[in-house]
Design a protein around this motif. Structure first.
Motif, PDB file in Angstrom:
ATOM      1  N   THR A  36     -11.027 -39.539  33.555  1.00 44.02           N
ATOM      2  CA  THR A  36     -10.146 -39.055  31.729  1.00 44.02           C
ATOM      3  C   THR A  36      -9.148 -39.523  32.179  1.00 44.02           C
ATOM      4  OG1 THR A  36     -10.420 -36.596  32.988  1.00 44.02           O
ATOM      5  CG2 THR A  36     -12.721 -37.907  31.165  1.00 44.02           C
ATOM      6  N   PHE A  37      -8.900 -39.186  30.448  1.00 44.11           N
ATOM      7  CA  PHE A  37      -7.381 -39.537  30.569  1.00 44.11           C
ATOM      8  C   PHE A  37      -7.180 -39.269  29.092  1.00 44.11           C
ATOM      9  CE2 PHE A  37      -8.666 -43.160  28.204  1.00 44.11           C
ATOM     10  CZ  PHE A  37      -7.632 -43.076  27.460  1.00 44.11           C
ATOM     11  N   PHE A  38      -5.773 -38.175  28.529  1.00 41.27           N
ATOM     12  CA  PHE A  38      -5.127 -37.457  27.945  1.00 41.27           C
ATOM     13  C   PHE A  38      -3.766 -38.143  27.112  1.00 41.27           C
ATOM     14  CE2 PHE A  38      -3.014 -34.950  25.801  1.00 41.27           C
ATOM     15  CZ  PHE A  38      -3.453 -33.900  25.079  1.00 41.27           C
ATOM     16  N   ILE A  39      -3.481 -38.686  26.283  1.00 40.43           N
ATOM     17  CA  ILE A  39      -2.128 -39.320  26.340  1.00 40.43           C
ATOM     18  C   ILE A  39      -1.355 -37.872  25.039  1.00 40.43           C
ATOM     19  CG2 ILE A  39      -0.535 -41.283  25.091  1.00 40.43           C
ATOM     20  CD1 ILE A  39      -3.072 -42.985  25.737  1.00 40.43           C
ATOM     21  N   GLY A  62     -12.173 -48.418  32.100  1.00 38.61           N
ATOM     22  CA  GLY A  62     -13.653 -47.985  31.899  1.00 38.61           C
ATOM     23  C   GLY A  62     -13.521 -46.484  31.939  1.00 38.61           C
ATOM     24  N   LEU A  63     -11.791 -45.762  31.674  1.00 41.86           N
ATOM     25  CA  LEU A  63     -11.283 -44.146  31.054  1.00 41.86           C
ATOM     26  C   LEU A  63     -11.888 -44.179  29.789  1.00 41.86           C
ATOM     27  CD1 LEU A  63      -7.820 -45.363  33.111  1.00 41.86           C
ATOM     28  CD2 LEU A  63      -9.652 -43.014  33.689  1.00 41.86           C
ATOM     29  N   ILE A  64     -11.940 -42.859  30.204  1.00 36.24           N
ATOM     30  CA  ILE A  64     -12.622 -42.074  28.603  1.00 36.24           C
ATOM     31  C   ILE A  64     -11.576 -41.001  28.562  1.00 36.24           C
ATOM     32  CG2 ILE A  64     -13.932 -40.737  27.430  1.00 36.24           C
ATOM     33  CD1 ILE A  64     -15.760 -41.575  30.212  1.00 36.24           C
ATOM     34  N   GLU A  65     -10.952 -41.284  27.190  1.00 36.07           N
ATOM     35  CA  GLU A  65      -9.730 -40.305  26.314  1.00 36.07           C
ATOM     36  C   GLU A  65     -10.643 -38.911  25.787  1.00 36.07           C
ATOM     37  OE1 GLU A  65      -7.403 -41.871  23.255  1.00 36.07           O
ATOM     38  OE2 GLU A  65      -6.535 -40.532  23.049  1.00 36.07           O
ATOM     39  N   VAL A  66      -9.804 -37.899  26.701  1.00 35.39           N
ATOM     40  CA  VAL A  66      -9.867 -36.462  26.206  1.00 35.39           C
ATOM     41  C   VAL A  66      -9.407 -35.785  25.318  1.00 35.39           C
ATOM     42  CG1 VAL A  66     -12.257 -36.141  28.428  1.00 35.39           C
ATOM     43  CG2 VAL A  66      -8.915 -35.763  28.208  1.00 35.39           C
ATOM     44  N   TYR A  69      -5.610 -31.328  27.750  1.00 36.14           N
ATOM     45  CA  TYR A  69      -4.703 -32.240  28.929  1.00 36.14           C
ATOM     46  C   TYR A  69      -5.850 -31.606  30.234  1.00 36.14           C
ATOM     47  CZ  TYR A  69      -1.333 -29.098  28.235  1.00 36.14           C
ATOM     48  OH  TYR A  69      -1.503 -27.232  28.317  1.00 36.14           O
ATOM     49  N   GLU A  70      -5.618 -29.901  30.169  1.00 38.12           N
ATOM     50  CA  GLU A  70      -6.342 -29.350  30.894  1.00 38.12           C
ATOM     51  C   GLU A  70      -7.078 -29.176  32.072  1.00 38.12           C
ATOM     52  OE1 GLU A  70      -5.783 -25.912  29.199  1.00 38.12           O
ATOM     53  OE2 GLU A  70      -3.984 -25.411  28.997  1.00 38.12           O
ATOM     54  N   ASN A  71      -7.937 -30.457  31.380  1.00 38.63           N
ATOM     55  CA  ASN A  71      -9.233 -30.691  32.480  1.00 38.63           C
ATOM     56  C   ASN A  71      -9.576 -32.698  32.636  1.00 38.63           C
ATOM     57  OD1 ASN A  71     -10.167 -28.568  32.299  1.00 38.63           O
ATOM     58  ND2 ASN A  71     -10.998 -28.097  30.564  1.00 38.63           N
ATOM     59  N   SER A  72      -8.268 -33.052  31.915  1.00 39.73           N
ATOM     60  CA  SER A  72      -7.905 -34.196  32.795  1.00 39.73           C
ATOM     61  C   SER A  72      -7.734 -34.690  34.083  1.00 39.73           C
ATOM     62  CB  SER A  72      -7.127 -34.993  31.026  1.00 39.73           C
ATOM     63  OG  SER A  72      -6.975 -36.622  31.172  1.00 39.73           O
TER      64      SER A  72
END
Ligand code: SAH
Ligand code: SF4
Ligand code: F3S
Length: 471
Positions: A36-39, A62-66, A69-72
């Motif tokens: 997972t990623f967060f921007i 293949g990354l998934i946006e969440v 940010y605390e769980n990325s």
């Protein structure tokens, strides 16, 4: 490792850049499936759009946006360095991420955007924020996947920041934040070098995108049902100067306006590059929205000169009047800086007088912030911070008064509103009128994001209007 150098960033060589198509290294496709990623995005619309591209790039791996940010697994800060407090916000966030990383050592932290182009920021990260995994600059954003992969494999701090662009990359994947309003880059960088501004260093030399590439992107957006297109650049009015002899923003606006798109906006306009021909096009095509952002920065000719803005207040007012008369319902917004070095009380009063003249519909007002390495930093007679703050307050009182007065005049009128979503208030929606007024409204019907509907204005506030849907 490649670090930015301000001396190099300042150079302009007027080369025309090669344009290449984006292609992800096949070995990276879906390599990080399910991670997972967060921007976190700071700064202007250009950064917001860059984030949409960064999301597109990462998704191909293949990354998934969440949303949290605390769980990325990966957190990227897309930073802004326009004022000191923009830098401070990003450093504050880095502090929080450091704590999270103490609990979760596998967290990957990346930095991109304008702060990544600042020599002193990169040195500071190397010295004091070693827990960061990678830094990537604004000119090689397309390399994100390679650099992320490299930093995951090497476990070292990878720094890849170019001082200058070496090519223009087209056809990067993009995940847009909505399906009705889209940003389209038309020009990168800035060559104006206003003396207070860091952007010509962080975003580099001014390069226009080829008109064919822009129009192709617009065609695709029309096909996908987009209602609004926002053409982006630090100075869109310089569009084409580096590429064409006789094709400028006016021509581009006309070509876009002929497409089947309901709303066209463009920002930002530097007053110096605005031509009568552009104004004619704005008055001719009704799908170009009657709202223009025309930053003035100061109402004093002495200060404008020190800022290197290339126009005087008389010229600005003339242009302002022409634009105001170009269309019924035209609204104009601006940016103003207070407390620039050597700004006297009289200079500041000239700014207040200008606001009385222009009666802006919106204004972004800022306290002057020293940006290291810019020419304004070397000017003497800086204005004490308490006076800067006091001037900002006086200015805000005045601009707010006009926002409210202008909004009052719209009570009872009917506005065409592009719906952006549900408002925070129950049973209310919000959207923007053609001339970019924020409107909260009620409706008895089912309303979808991206609808364009008529709203009767019932009530005015300083920063918004209330209304109800009507026939
Ligand atoms: N390209 C746009 C503005 C980009 S930055 C233009 O020239 O119109 C957005 C605004 O930030 C500027 O218009 C200016 O008002 C403000 N700004 C830029 N540098 C600043 C600084 N050093 N201190 C305070 N405000 C600044
Ligand atoms: Fe900065 Fe001036 Fe360029 Fe705007 S035009 S980005 S204020 S240098
Ligand atoms: Fe900030 Fe860079 Fe935009 S400095 S305002 S993010 S161009």
């Amino acid at each position: 490792m490649n670090k930015p150098e301000m001396k190099e960033e300042k150079k302009r060589n007027k080369d025309i850049l090669d344009v290449v198509d984006y292609k992800l290294d096949p070995s990276l496709v879906n390599k990080y499936n399910g991670m997972t990623f967060f921007i976190k995005t700071y700064g202007c619309q250009m950064n917001e759009h860059d984030t949409e591209i960064l999301s597109g790039l990462l998704s191909q791996m293949g990354l998934i946006e969440v949303r949290d940010y605390e769980n990325s697994d990966i957190v990227i800060l897309n930073t802004c360095s326009i004022r000191e407090n923009a830098n401070n916000k990003a450093y504050g966030m880095l502090g929080r991420l450091k704590h999270i990383k103490e609990e979760n050592p596998n967290l990957i932290i990346g930095i991109c955007g304008c702060m990544a182009q600042e020599e002193n920021v990169v040195n500071e990260i190397i010295r004091r924020h070693k827990y960061v995994n990678f830094i990537i600059g604004t000119h090689n954003m397309h390399d994100l996947c390679n650099i992320l992969d490299k930093s995951i494999t090497s476990k070292n701090l990878e720094i890849e920041v170019l001082s200058k662009a070496d090519k223009q990359v087209e056809n990067m994947p993009v995940i847009r934040s909505n399906n009705f309003s889209a940003y389209v880059n038309i020009i990168y960088g800035c060559d104006k070098f206003c003396t207070y501004c860091i952007v010509p260093y962080t975003r580099g030399e001014q390069y226009s995108r080829k008109k064919e590439d822009i129009l192709k992107e617009v065609d695709e957006l029309v096909k996908d049902g987009y209602k609004e297109i926002i053409l982006l650049g630090q100075n869109v009015n310089a569009y084409g100067k580096d590429l064409y002899k006789d094709y400028n923003l006016g021509n581009l606006l006309e070509d876009v306006a002929k497409k089947n798109i309901q709303r066209i906006r463009f920002l930002t306009s530097h007053p110096w590059d605005f031509t009568d021909n552009m104004i004619d096009i704005i008055s001719k095509y009704k799908n170009i929205m009657p709202n223009i952002h025309l930053p003035v920065q100061s109402g004093s000719n002495k200060i404008l000169k020190l800022m290197g803005r290339r126009y005087n207040i008389e010229e600005y007012k003339k242009l302002f009047d022409k634009l105001k008369n170009a269309r019924e319902n035209m609204t104009i917004s601006t940016d103003i800086i207070v407390g620039f070095p050597q700004e006297s009380e009289e200079d500041f009063k000239n700014t207040l007088d200008l606001v009385d003249y222009c009666k802006y519909d919106n204004a972004f007002t800022f306290i002057y912030s020293e940006r290291s390495g810019t020419p304004a930093c070397k000017l003497n007679d800086s204005v004490p911070m308490n006076i800067r703050e006091e001037r900002l307050q006086r200015l805000n009182e005045k601009v707010n008064k006009y926002f409210k007065e202008n909004n009052d005049k719209l009570v009872g009128s009917t506005q065409k509103v592009l719906v952006y979503g549900k408002s925070t208030k129950e049973n209310m929606y919000y959207g923007y009128s053609e001339n970019y007024k924020l409107i909260n409204f009620t409706s008895k019907n089912i309303i979808n994001d991206g609808d364009i509907i008529n709203v009767k204005i019932t009530h005015s506030k300083t920063w918004s209007l209330d209304g109800e849907e009507c026939e």
